[in-house]
Structure formats: C-alpha cells, structure tokens
Design a protein around this motif. Structure first.
Motif, short mmCIF file in Angstrom:
data_model
loop_
_atom_site.label_atom_id
_atom_site.label_comp_id
_atom_site.label_asym_id
_atom_site.label_seq_id
_atom_site.Cartn_x
_atom_site.Cartn_y
_atom_site.Cartn_z
N VAL A 78 2.75 5.43 -1.26
CA VAL A 78 2.26 6.42 -2.20
C VAL A 78 1.31 5.72 -3.16
N ILE A 79 0.42 6.51 -3.75
CA ILE A 79 -0.45 6.00 -4.81
C ILE A 79 -0.15 6.83 -6.05
N GLU A 80 0.12 6.11 -7.13
CA GLU A 80 0.48 6.75 -8.39
C GLU A 80 -0.68 6.62 -9.38
N HIS A 81 -0.95 7.71 -10.07
CA HIS A 81 -1.93 7.72 -11.15
C HIS A 81 -1.20 7.25 -12.41
N SER A 82 -1.61 6.12 -12.96
CA SER A 82 -0.86 5.48 -14.04
C SER A 82 -0.76 6.36 -15.28
N ALA A 83 -1.83 7.01 -15.69
CA ALA A 83 -1.83 7.80 -16.93
C ALA A 83 -0.92 9.01 -16.85
N SER A 84 -0.94 9.73 -15.71
CA SER A 84 -0.16 10.96 -15.58
C SER A 84 1.20 10.75 -14.93
N ARG A 85 1.38 9.60 -14.28
CA ARG A 85 2.58 9.28 -13.50
C ARG A 85 2.75 10.18 -12.28
N LEU A 86 1.69 10.90 -11.90
CA LEU A 86 1.72 11.75 -10.72
C LEU A 86 1.48 10.93 -9.47
N LEU A 87 2.11 11.31 -8.36
CA LEU A 87 1.74 10.76 -7.06
C LEU A 87 0.50 11.53 -6.62
N VAL A 88 -0.56 10.81 -6.26
CA VAL A 88 -1.84 11.46 -5.96
C VAL A 88 -2.34 11.18 -4.55
#
Length: 194
Positions: A78-88
């Motif tokens: 998975v790749i996580e967006h650091s600022a939102s903590r969403l998996l993108v």
C-alpha cells in the motif's frame, strides 16, 4: 460513507478477461516516490482504509479476505499519504491459484490508485514493487488479468515488461485496438501465445 472520487467503472463487454504475462526474470527499476508518500506492506489496522481505497476502483465486495489469504508474504503493498494518513494506492502479489493456464505462477492483482492522487507515479511504484516480488519468488511467467478500458493500468504494465497473452481467438484484435488507443505499435513478436 466513502466520499472520495471514484474511477469510472465499466462492465466488460467481452467473454474473456485480458491477460498479460511477464516472461522476464529481470527486476524492474524503482523510482522514488514523491515527497509526502510512503510505500509499505498492508497491516491489520489498514483493513477499513484499504476497503475504502479498493471501492474507488471496483464494485467487487468481500475480496479482502481472499487477498489476505493468497497474497505472498511481503506481497500486499500500500502507499500512504503522510498528511492525510489515507491509503492512496495498492497492488498485490498473489501465490499460484489458477490451475487452468497458469498453474505454477503467481499473479499481480488489484492495482488501484485514488484519483485525487493520480499522475504522481504511485500506481507505477506499487505495480513495480509487486512485479519485483514475483520476480524474487522465482516464477517463470507470472500473469495478471485486466480489462480493456483500464488504459492507465495497461500502460503501466507494458512499461514494466508485461506482455499481452493471446490465449483466446479475440485477443489479437483487442490488443491491436488497445495499443492504438495508447499510441503504441502492435507486433505479434511482443505478445505471448499459449
């Protein structure tokens, strides 16, 4: 309720799903992710976030249990967006499970990217990581299944050395049309036949 933008979902109009194979045992080169993103392995606490990401690309339900059961160790990325903590973004390397055409080879599956985070190389990074995981596992000819209208994914796969697999009579004409839409030349030499 998932309020994130979804990819358009198009029902397949063909009897057989497209397949691609990767006969090369060479690893692919990995580009660095853009700042603010981290590639990692799926964790237990990612279940809900992954289900939300998955729903951006497909209408299939209940696939996570199957994915977790058949994913290779270190093959569910998975790749996580650091600022939102969403998996993108995400992609999965699966152990062999298709006895028909690919009885001894693993597969790449479920490549998805959040459209709000598109065009940043995230899907390419996820698919490249999974491709390398399949190479490292030693499969002679890993495979993947996809649909004709998933042009962005098809372009990524071609760039990573995956080749059209001509296993049914309509495959050549379908691949000719797809490659034309991608601005690529078709050649039988770049395809794999049964």
């Amino acid at each position: 309720m998932n309020s994130r933008a979804r990819h358009p979902y198009l029902e397949s109009r063909f009897e057989h799903q497209l397949e691609m194979v990767r006969p090369s045992r060479d690893r692919v080169e990995m580009s660095a992710l853009p700042a603010g993103y981290a590639l990692r392995h799926f964790r237990e606490e990612d279940e809900r976030a992954y289900e939300e990401l998955f729903a951006l690309g497909w209408t299939d339900k209940g696939t996570l249990a199957h994915t977790r059961r058949y994913a290779l160790p270190a093959g569910f990325v998975v790749i996580e967006h650091s600022a939102s903590r969403l998996l993108v973004a995400s992609c999965v390397a699966f152990s062999p499970e298709s006895p028909e055409r690919h009885p001894d080879d693993g597969s790449l599956g479920w490549l998805v990217t959040d459209p709000a985070h598109g065009r940043r190389g995230l899907a390419t990074a996820a698919a490249a990581t999974v491709t390398n995981r399949l190479v490292d596992e030693g499969y002679a000819r890993p495979w993947l299944g996809t649909e004709d209208d998933r042009l962005a994914a098809l372009d990524i796969y071609l760039n990573l050395g995956w080749r059209p697999y001509l296993y049914a009579t309509d495959m050549e004409s379908r691949w000719r049309a797809i490659l034309a839409r991608l601005g690529r030349a078709f050649s039988l030499e770049s395809c794999v036949r049964t």
